[in-house]
Design a protein around this motif. Structure first.
Motif, mmCIF file in Angstrom:
data_model
loop_
_atom_site.group_PDB
_atom_site.id
_atom_site.type_symbol
_atom_site.label_atom_id
_atom_site.label_comp_id
_atom_site.label_asym_id
_atom_site.label_seq_id
_atom_site.Cartn_x
_atom_site.Cartn_y
_atom_site.Cartn_z
ATOM 1 N N SER A 76 -6.943 8.389 -9.687
ATOM 2 C CA SER A 76 -7.321 9.541 -10.490
ATOM 3 C C SER A 76 -6.168 9.981 -11.377
ATOM 4 C CB SER A 76 -7.741 10.695 -9.575
ATOM 5 O OG SER A 76 -7.804 11.912 -10.303
ATOM 6 N N LYS A 77 -6.502 10.482 -12.564
ATOM 7 C CA LYS A 77 -5.465 10.952 -13.478
ATOM 8 C C LYS A 77 -4.733 12.167 -12.913
ATOM 9 C CE LYS A 77 -8.669 13.889 -16.110
ATOM 10 N NZ LYS A 77 -9.242 14.163 -17.437
ATOM 11 N N HIS A 78 -5.327 12.778 -11.861
ATOM 12 C CA HIS A 78 -4.709 13.951 -11.249
ATOM 13 C C HIS A 78 -3.689 13.565 -10.177
ATOM 14 C CE1 HIS A 78 -7.574 16.402 -13.381
ATOM 15 N NE2 HIS A 78 -8.574 15.723 -12.852
ATOM 16 N N VAL A 79 -3.596 12.276 -9.861
ATOM 17 C CA VAL A 79 -2.663 11.825 -8.831
ATOM 18 C C VAL A 79 -1.427 11.235 -9.495
ATOM 19 C CG1 VAL A 79 -2.302 10.278 -6.871
ATOM 20 C CG2 VAL A 79 -4.538 11.363 -7.210
ATOM 21 N N ASP A 80 -0.278 11.790 -9.191
ATOM 22 C CA ASP A 80 0.967 11.263 -9.747
ATOM 23 C C ASP A 80 1.195 9.849 -9.229
ATOM 24 O OD1 ASP A 80 3.712 12.088 -11.085
ATOM 25 O OD2 ASP A 80 4.164 10.966 -9.254
ATOM 26 N N PRO A 81 1.646 8.908 -10.072
ATOM 27 C CA PRO A 81 1.824 7.519 -9.638
ATOM 28 C C PRO A 81 2.854 7.347 -8.516
ATOM 29 C CG PRO A 81 2.702 7.869 -11.852
ATOM 30 C CD PRO A 81 1.897 9.065 -11.515
ATOM 31 N N VAL A 82 3.893 8.176 -8.505
ATOM 32 C CA VAL A 82 4.890 8.084 -7.433
ATOM 33 C C VAL A 82 4.297 8.588 -6.123
ATOM 34 C CG1 VAL A 82 7.191 8.782 -6.669
ATOM 35 C CG2 VAL A 82 6.759 8.330 -9.093
ATOM 36 N N VAL A 83 3.525 9.658 -6.194
ATOM 37 C CA VAL A 83 2.828 10.162 -4.997
ATOM 38 C C VAL A 83 1.860 9.110 -4.485
ATOM 39 C CG1 VAL A 83 1.195 11.888 -4.131
ATOM 40 C CG2 VAL A 83 3.091 12.586 -5.614
ATOM 41 N N LYS A 84 1.122 8.497 -5.395
ATOM 42 C CA LYS A 84 0.178 7.440 -5.015
ATOM 43 C C LYS A 84 0.903 6.320 -4.279
ATOM 44 C CE LYS A 84 -2.307 3.652 -7.254
ATOM 45 N NZ LYS A 84 -2.742 3.065 -8.531
ATOM 46 N N TYR A 85 2.045 5.915 -4.794
ATOM 47 C CA TYR A 85 2.820 4.832 -4.180
ATOM 48 C C TYR A 85 3.190 5.179 -2.743
ATOM 49 C CZ TYR A 85 6.888 1.855 -3.289
ATOM 50 O OH TYR A 85 7.787 0.980 -2.733
ATOM 51 N N TYR A 86 3.701 6.383 -2.539
ATOM 52 C CA TYR A 86 4.135 6.759 -1.190
ATOM 53 C C TYR A 86 2.962 7.059 -0.262
ATOM 54 C CZ TYR A 86 9.050 6.644 -2.309
ATOM 55 O OH TYR A 86 10.306 6.213 -2.651
ATOM 56 N N GLU A 87 1.877 7.559 -0.799
ATOM 57 C CA GLU A 87 0.692 7.795 0.037
ATOM 58 C C GLU A 87 0.138 6.477 0.586
ATOM 59 O OE1 GLU A 87 -1.575 10.757 0.998
ATOM 60 O OE2 GLU A 87 0.578 11.072 1.186
ATOM 61 N N LEU A 88 0.111 5.452 -0.252
ATOM 62 C CA LEU A 88 -0.351 4.139 0.206
ATOM 63 C C LEU A 88 0.606 3.566 1.250
ATOM 64 C CD1 LEU A 88 -1.548 2.616 -3.180
ATOM 65 C CD2 LEU A 88 -2.995 3.226 -1.242
ATOM 66 N N LEU A 89 1.903 3.719 1.025
ATOM 67 C CA LEU A 89 2.876 3.235 2.006
ATOM 68 C C LEU A 89 2.722 3.979 3.326
ATOM 69 C CD1 LEU A 89 6.272 2.695 0.131
ATOM 70 C CD2 LEU A 89 4.661 0.974 0.954
ATOM 71 N N ARG A 90 2.477 5.272 3.270
ATOM 72 C CA ARG A 90 2.271 6.050 4.492
ATOM 73 C C ARG A 90 1.038 5.564 5.243
ATOM 74 N NH1 ARG A 90 2.557 12.403 3.109
ATOM 75 N NH2 ARG A 90 1.752 12.468 5.231
ATOM 76 N N TYR A 91 -0.004 5.277 4.504
ATOM 77 C CA TYR A 91 -1.259 4.815 5.115
ATOM 78 C C TYR A 91 -1.034 3.492 5.851
ATOM 79 C CZ TYR A 91 -6.181 3.478 5.466
ATOM 80 O OH TYR A 91 -7.410 3.087 5.933
ATOM 81 N N PHE A 92 -0.378 2.547 5.184
ATOM 82 C CA PHE A 92 -0.108 1.242 5.803
ATOM 83 C C PHE A 92 0.835 1.392 6.997
ATOM 84 C CE2 PHE A 92 -1.021 -0.503 1.381
ATOM 85 C CZ PHE A 92 -2.265 -1.002 1.730
ATOM 86 N N TYR A 93 1.810 2.262 6.865
ATOM 87 C CA TYR A 93 2.783 2.472 7.944
ATOM 88 C C TYR A 93 2.086 2.988 9.207
ATOM 89 C CZ TYR A 93 7.090 4.188 10.208
ATOM 90 O OH TYR A 93 8.133 4.429 11.080
ATOM 91 N N GLU A 94 1.248 3.989 9.041
ATOM 92 C CA GLU A 94 0.532 4.551 10.193
ATOM 93 C C GLU A 94 -0.341 3.503 10.868
ATOM 94 O OE1 GLU A 94 -1.595 8.198 9.857
ATOM 95 O OE2 GLU A 94 0.009 9.190 8.732
ATOM 96 N N LEU A 95 -1.058 2.725 10.061
ATOM 97 C CA LEU A 95 -1.904 1.678 10.630
ATOM 98 C C LEU A 95 -1.069 0.642 11.380
ATOM 99 C CD1 LEU A 95 -4.614 0.822 7.933
ATOM 100 C CD2 LEU A 95 -4.951 1.942 10.133
ATOM 101 N N GLY A 96 0.046 0.247 10.780
ATOM 102 C CA GLY A 96 0.900 -0.756 11.406
ATOM 103 C C GLY A 96 1.487 -0.272 12.714
ATOM 104 N N VAL A 97 2.002 0.962 12.709
ATOM 105 C CA VAL A 97 2.595 1.521 13.926
ATOM 106 C C VAL A 97 1.532 1.673 15.016
ATOM 107 C CG1 VAL A 97 3.732 3.544 14.913
ATOM 108 C CG2 VAL A 97 4.440 2.688 12.676
ATOM 109 N N ARG A 98 0.354 2.125 14.626
ATOM 110 C CA ARG A 98 -0.736 2.280 15.605
ATOM 111 C C ARG A 98 -1.079 0.935 16.248
ATOM 112 N NH1 ARG A 98 -4.573 6.364 15.937
ATOM 113 N NH2 ARG A 98 -4.069 7.108 13.838
ATOM 114 N N ASN A 99 -1.094 -0.119 15.430
ATOM 115 C CA ASN A 99 -1.421 -1.450 15.961
ATOM 116 C C ASN A 99 -0.312 -2.003 16.847
ATOM 117 O OD1 ASN A 99 -3.989 -3.076 14.774
ATOM 118 N ND2 ASN A 99 -3.383 -1.439 13.387
ATOM 119 N N LEU A 100 0.926 -1.690 16.531
ATOM 120 C CA LEU A 100 2.042 -2.139 17.361
ATOM 121 C C LEU A 100 2.065 -1.411 18.693
ATOM 122 C CD1 LEU A 100 4.800 -2.420 14.610
ATOM 123 C CD2 LEU A 100 3.876 -4.317 15.951
ATOM 124 N N GLY A 101 1.590 -0.168 18.702
ATOM 125 C CA GLY A 101 1.454 0.585 19.942
ATOM 126 C C GLY A 101 2.631 1.484 20.261
#
Length: 260
Positions: A76-101
């Motif tokens: 969305s044009k309302h989402v800053d590209p740097v925020v978008k970058y870190y939000e995606l990294l946060r999402y992947f990080y949480e999923l990865g950590v959850r899977n590692l246990g």
């Protein structure tokens, strides 16, 4: 006790946080604790428990089709590209950590605001969470979005990083900082309660340092020049430009003195 030292940053790396984690792991293990190290892997392509050589690849966490849909949802044009970058990294990080246990750990010790916020969301209520903040992430990222990668939504990004700094400094049971400057910054600028913060200055492995002083080196010190050693990142935020500017002024003074 089973302890996890976790960071959001890529590990291993050359830098203070990784060195801190390694030394803390060694010391805790000398007291009989079991300690694991967790972080992002090279290129943010996987999350791993470094000492166990156990990882979760990003492309296995999320199929390509789902990843593209997720990417689109942040376009969305309302989402800053740097925020978008870190939000995606946060999402992947949480999923990865959850899977590692995280179930086996009695204590998790995070090393930055990102890992603190992410792990607080997914850890068990029976696992204690302690955070150490080695610097002010909001200061660095706000400088980046307002001076280096400025966009029409940079002001929204600043609000996002302010909120992240507050959450990362308050979500652990206790938050450790290395100096009074960071404590004062967090309490005055980000309204973190003073009682949340504990100041513990960095220790130093003097024994290892003294041993390394006796090691030989192939580097030859020039006989006709001054040598200045700088061990931080070569970035504006570290203030290296002030050093270079001062040296430039000093050079001019020396030249004037020489001519006179």
């Amino acid at each position: 006790m089973k302890i996890l030292l976790a960071t959001f940053w890529i590990t291993p790396h050359v830098g203070g946080v990784w060195n801190y984690m390694q030394q803390l792991k060694e010391k805790l293990e000398s007291f009989g604790h079991e300690v694991d190290l967790l972080g992002y892997g090279e290129g943010h392509n996987y999350v791993h428990i470094i000492n166990e050589n156990r990882r979760i690849e990003k492309d296995k966490l999320i199929p390509l089709r789902t990843a593209k849909l997720l990417e689109k949802s942040y376009s969305s044009k309302h989402v800053d590209p740097v925020v978008k970058y870190y939000e995606l990294l946060r999402y992947f990080y949480e999923l990865g950590v959850r899977n590692l246990g995280l179930e086996k750990y009695d204590l998790i010790h995070t090393q930055d605001v990102f890992s603190t916020v992410c792990i607080n969301r997914i850890k068990s209520n029976t696992t204690a969470l302690v955070a150490t903040l080695h610097g002010c992430v909001a200061h660095e990222l706000k400088h980046y979005v307002t001076h280096i990668h400025k966009t029409p939504t940079s002001n929204l990004a600043c609000v996002y990083f302010d909120k992240l700094e507050f959450e990362g400094a308050t979500y652990a049971e206790i938050t450790i900082v290395a100096n009074e400057w960071l404590k004062n910054t967090l309490t005055s600028e980000f309204h973190v309660p003073a009682e949340q913060l504990k100041v513990y200055h960095y220790g130093y492995d003097t024994e290892s340092f003294l041993k390394r002083m006796d090691e030989k080196t192939a580097i030859q010190r020039p006989t006709d020049k001054k040598v200045i050693i700088y061990t931080g990142r070569l970035s504006e935020f570290k203030g290296v430009h002030h050093l270079l500017g001062a040296l430039s002024q000093l050079k001019k003074v020396e030249m004037i003195g020489f001519v006179g």
